[in-house]
Enzyme design. Structure first.
Site, PDB file in Angstrom:
ATOM      1  N   LYS A   1      -4.713  22.712  -6.095  1.00  0.00           N
ATOM      2  CA  LYS A   1      -4.334  23.945  -6.804  1.00  0.00           C
ATOM      3  C   LYS A   1      -3.708  23.616  -8.148  1.00  0.00           C
ATOM      4  O   LYS A   1      -2.885  22.698  -8.242  1.00  0.00           O
ATOM      5  CB  LYS A   1      -3.332  24.730  -5.965  1.00  0.00           C
ATOM      6  CG  LYS A   1      -3.940  25.418  -4.775  1.00  0.00           C
ATOM      7  CD  LYS A   1      -2.922  26.322  -4.115  1.00  0.00           C
ATOM      8  CE  LYS A   1      -3.482  26.840  -2.808  1.00  0.00           C
ATOM      9  NZ  LYS A   1      -2.436  27.191  -1.851  1.00  0.00           N
TER      10      LYS A   1
ATOM     11  N   GLU B   1       4.738   5.137   3.736  1.00  0.00           N
ATOM     12  CA  GLU B   1       4.210   6.481   4.022  1.00  0.00           C
ATOM     13  C   GLU B   1       5.398   7.414   4.202  1.00  0.00           C
ATOM     14  O   GLU B   1       6.278   7.159   5.016  1.00  0.00           O
ATOM     15  CB  GLU B   1       3.347   6.439   5.297  1.00  0.00           C
ATOM     16  CG  GLU B   1       2.950   7.791   5.855  1.00  0.00           C
ATOM     17  CD  GLU B   1       2.211   8.671   4.849  1.00  0.00           C
ATOM     18  OE1 GLU B   1       1.208   8.232   4.276  1.00  0.00           O
ATOM     19  OE2 GLU B   1       2.672   9.810   4.622  1.00  0.00           O
TER      20      GLU B   1
ATOM     21  N   GLU C   1       0.855  -1.201   0.000  1.00  0.00           N
ATOM     22  CA  GLU C   1       0.000   0.000   0.000  1.00  0.00           C
ATOM     23  C   GLU C   1       0.883   1.242   0.000  1.00  0.00           C
ATOM     24  O   GLU C   1       1.812   1.372   0.800  1.00  0.00           O
ATOM     25  CB  GLU C   1      -0.942   0.044   1.205  1.00  0.00           C
ATOM     26  CG  GLU C   1      -1.928   1.207   1.027  1.00  0.00           C
ATOM     27  CD  GLU C   1      -2.793   1.523   2.247  1.00  0.00           C
ATOM     28  OE1 GLU C   1      -2.733   0.802   3.254  1.00  0.00           O
ATOM     29  OE2 GLU C   1      -3.513   2.531   2.171  1.00  0.00           O
TER      30      GLU C   1
ATOM     31  N   ASP D   1       9.746   7.384   0.586  1.00  0.00           N
ATOM     32  CA  ASP D   1       9.076   7.670  -0.667  1.00  0.00           C
ATOM     33  C   ASP D   1       8.740   6.351  -1.380  1.00  0.00           C
ATOM     34  O   ASP D   1       9.624   5.536  -1.639  1.00  0.00           O
ATOM     35  CB  ASP D   1      10.040   8.516  -1.510  1.00  0.00           C
ATOM     36  CG  ASP D   1       9.411   9.031  -2.786  1.00  0.00           C
ATOM     37  OD1 ASP D   1       8.433   8.428  -3.268  1.00  0.00           O
ATOM     38  OD2 ASP D   1       9.920  10.036  -3.294  1.00  0.00           O
TER      39      ASP D   1
ATOM     40  N   ASP E   1     -11.638  10.422  -3.845  1.00  0.00           N
ATOM     41  CA  ASP E   1     -12.939  11.077  -3.727  1.00  0.00           C
ATOM     42  C   ASP E   1     -12.950  12.350  -4.565  1.00  0.00           C
ATOM     43  O   ASP E   1     -13.945  13.057  -4.616  1.00  0.00           O
ATOM     44  CB  ASP E   1     -13.184  11.481  -2.263  1.00  0.00           C
ATOM     45  CG  ASP E   1     -12.093  12.406  -1.784  1.00  0.00           C
ATOM     46  OD1 ASP E   1     -10.934  11.961  -1.741  1.00  0.00           O
ATOM     47  OD2 ASP E   1     -12.371  13.591  -1.489  1.00  0.00           O
TER      48      ASP E   1
ATOM     49  N   ASP F   1      -2.930  12.216  -2.289  1.00  0.00           N
ATOM     50  CA  ASP F   1      -3.080  13.673  -2.150  1.00  0.00           C
ATOM     51  C   ASP F   1      -3.544  14.276  -3.472  1.00  0.00           C
ATOM     52  O   ASP F   1      -2.873  14.116  -4.495  1.00  0.00           O
ATOM     53  CB  ASP F   1      -1.744  14.317  -1.762  1.00  0.00           C
ATOM     54  CG  ASP F   1      -1.296  13.866  -0.380  1.00  0.00           C
ATOM     55  OD1 ASP F   1      -2.140  13.836   0.530  1.00  0.00           O
ATOM     56  OD2 ASP F   1      -0.107  13.535  -0.225  1.00  0.00           O
TER      57      ASP F   1
HETATM   58  C1  SAM Z   1      -4.666  11.959   1.541  1.00  0.00           C
HETATM   59  S1  SAM Z   1      -3.622  10.913   2.421  1.00  0.00           S
HETATM   60  C2  SAM Z   1      -4.506   9.363   2.473  1.00  0.00           C
HETATM   61  C3  SAM Z   1      -4.039   8.436   3.561  1.00  0.00           C
HETATM   62  C4  SAM Z   1      -4.704   7.053   3.599  1.00  0.00           C
HETATM   63  N1  SAM Z   1      -4.395   6.294   2.389  1.00  0.00           N
HETATM   64  C5  SAM Z   1      -6.189   7.137   3.841  1.00  0.00           C
HETATM   65  O1  SAM Z   1      -6.949   6.740   2.947  1.00  0.00           O
HETATM   66  O2  SAM Z   1      -6.613   7.566   4.918  1.00  0.00           O
HETATM   67  C6  SAM Z   1      -2.298  10.567   1.248  1.00  0.00           C
HETATM   68  C7  SAM Z   1      -1.048  10.053   1.930  1.00  0.00           C
HETATM   69  O3  SAM Z   1      -0.071   9.674   0.945  1.00  0.00           O
HETATM   70  C8  SAM Z   1       1.213  10.028   1.442  1.00  0.00           C
HETATM   71  N2  SAM Z   1       2.161  10.138   0.302  1.00  0.00           N
HETATM   72  C9  SAM Z   1       2.152  11.066  -0.679  1.00  0.00           C
HETATM   73  N3  SAM Z   1       3.165  10.868  -1.566  1.00  0.00           N
HETATM   74  C10 SAM Z   1       3.818   9.758  -1.132  1.00  0.00           C
HETATM   75  C11 SAM Z   1       4.959   9.061  -1.607  1.00  0.00           C
HETATM   76  N4  SAM Z   1       5.623   9.451  -2.696  1.00  0.00           N
HETATM   77  N5  SAM Z   1       5.371   7.967  -0.918  1.00  0.00           N
HETATM   78  C12 SAM Z   1       4.714   7.578   0.208  1.00  0.00           C
HETATM   79  N6  SAM Z   1       3.638   8.217   0.723  1.00  0.00           N
HETATM   80  C13 SAM Z   1       3.180   9.283   0.059  1.00  0.00           C
HETATM   81  C14 SAM Z   1       0.966  11.339   2.152  1.00  0.00           C
HETATM   82  O4  SAM Z   1       1.965  11.669   3.081  1.00  0.00           O
HETATM   83  C15 SAM Z   1      -0.393  11.079   2.821  1.00  0.00           C
HETATM   84  O5  SAM Z   1      -0.270  10.554   4.113  1.00  0.00           O
END
Ligand code: SAM
Length: 245
Positions: free
Chosen positions: A157, A104, A79, A131, A189, A153
């Site tokens: 913007k 994460e 994941e 990452d 969403d 994410d």
């Molecule tokens: C909007 S949150 C959603 C979290 C979770 N999947 C949920 O549904 O509750 C998106 C997450 O992806 C992480 N993220 C973004 N780019 C990433 C990357 N390149 N590698 C690992 N995590 C990443 C962000 O830090 C954030 O915690």
């Protein structure tokens, strides 16, 4: 988030990371005969500092197998962006016969996920604060059963849209790591991001939607996460589930 970006500006960056850490995710530095990264988990969690300490510009790294991480050959799932870890912790408890790796990048949220992951008693979850672009690359091709990206994410913007993770190349990288019949599972969403994913996914080779359509608005087998509860329960999300051919 700022924390990681600032850190990355102050050092020489290996070229396999996503924009997050200032790298170019398309360059390939992982092969069969590179250096083995030590994935020194404390119980079920591994912090990025321990990975950073082993990296330097130009490093060639070896693949890492599920066996090296879990000590067994159970089906392997990944994941990306686990947030507080609700989804992956539930999946791991629900499917003890499979292994789950969660990635994460954001340290503060990762700490919450660590608490959850360390409560796991089935020994089938490991989470990494780094990452996902690197961790995906570390996996050998054709080895993963499922790759989940839940509520990535949306960067709403206009000037930030380039930061969105699910570009065609990144999805092709996901698909390359899936085994035949494995699934790339994406939930969002966000209308505009869903539209972009829907366009980008057309460029990805060797996959097919498991539905008659490219996405569906509801599924009945999803573990509700924080984002799901906050945004989706009434309006529904977009679920993309694509099988590797
Ligand atoms: C909007 S949150 C959603 C979290 C979770 N999947 C949920 O549904 O509750 C998106 C997450 O992806 C992480 N993220 C973004 N780019 C990433 C990357 N390149 N590698 C690992 N995590 C990443 C962000 O830090 C954030 O915690």
């Amino acid at each position: 988030m700022e924390e990681n970006i600032v850190e990355s500006k102050n050092r020489e960056i290996p070229a396999f990371l996503s924009w997050w850490q200032g790298g170019n995710r398309y360059e390939d530095n992982v092969s069969e005969d590179g250096i083995k990264l030590q994935l020194d988990f404390e119980k079920n969690a591994l912090y990025g500092d321990k990975i950073w300490a082993q990296l330097y510009s130009g490093i060639k790294i070896s693949y890492i197998s599920g066996y090296e991480i879990f000590g067994n050959h159970k089906p392997l799932n990944l994941e990306i962006g686990i947030g507080n870890g609700e989804f992956i912790a539930n999946m791991a408890a629900y499917k003890p016969e499979e292994n789950f790796i969660g990635v994460e990048v954001f340290k503060k949220i990762f700490k919450l996920a660590e608490k959850r992951a360390n409560k796991n008693e089935t020994g089938n979850i490991k989470i990494i604060q780094f990452d996902a672009a690197l961790i995906l690359r570390l996996m050998r091709e054709n080895t993963l059963s499922n790759v989940y990206v839940n509520f990535p994410d949306p960067w709403p913007k206009k000037k930030h849209k380039r930061r969105r993770l699910l570009k065609p190349d990144f999805m092709q990288l996901i698909v390359s790591r899936l085994k035949k019949g494995g699934l790339m599972q994406i939930a969002t969403d966000h209308d505009d991001y869903a539209e972009e994913i829907n366009e980008n996914i057309k460029e990805v080779q060797g996959i097919k939607s498991i539905y008659d359509t490219s996405f569906v608005r509801k599924v009945d087998d999803y573990f509700p996460t924080k984002y799901y509860r906050k945004f989706v329960q009434e309006e529904g999300a977009y679920f993309f589930r694509y099988e590797k051919l």
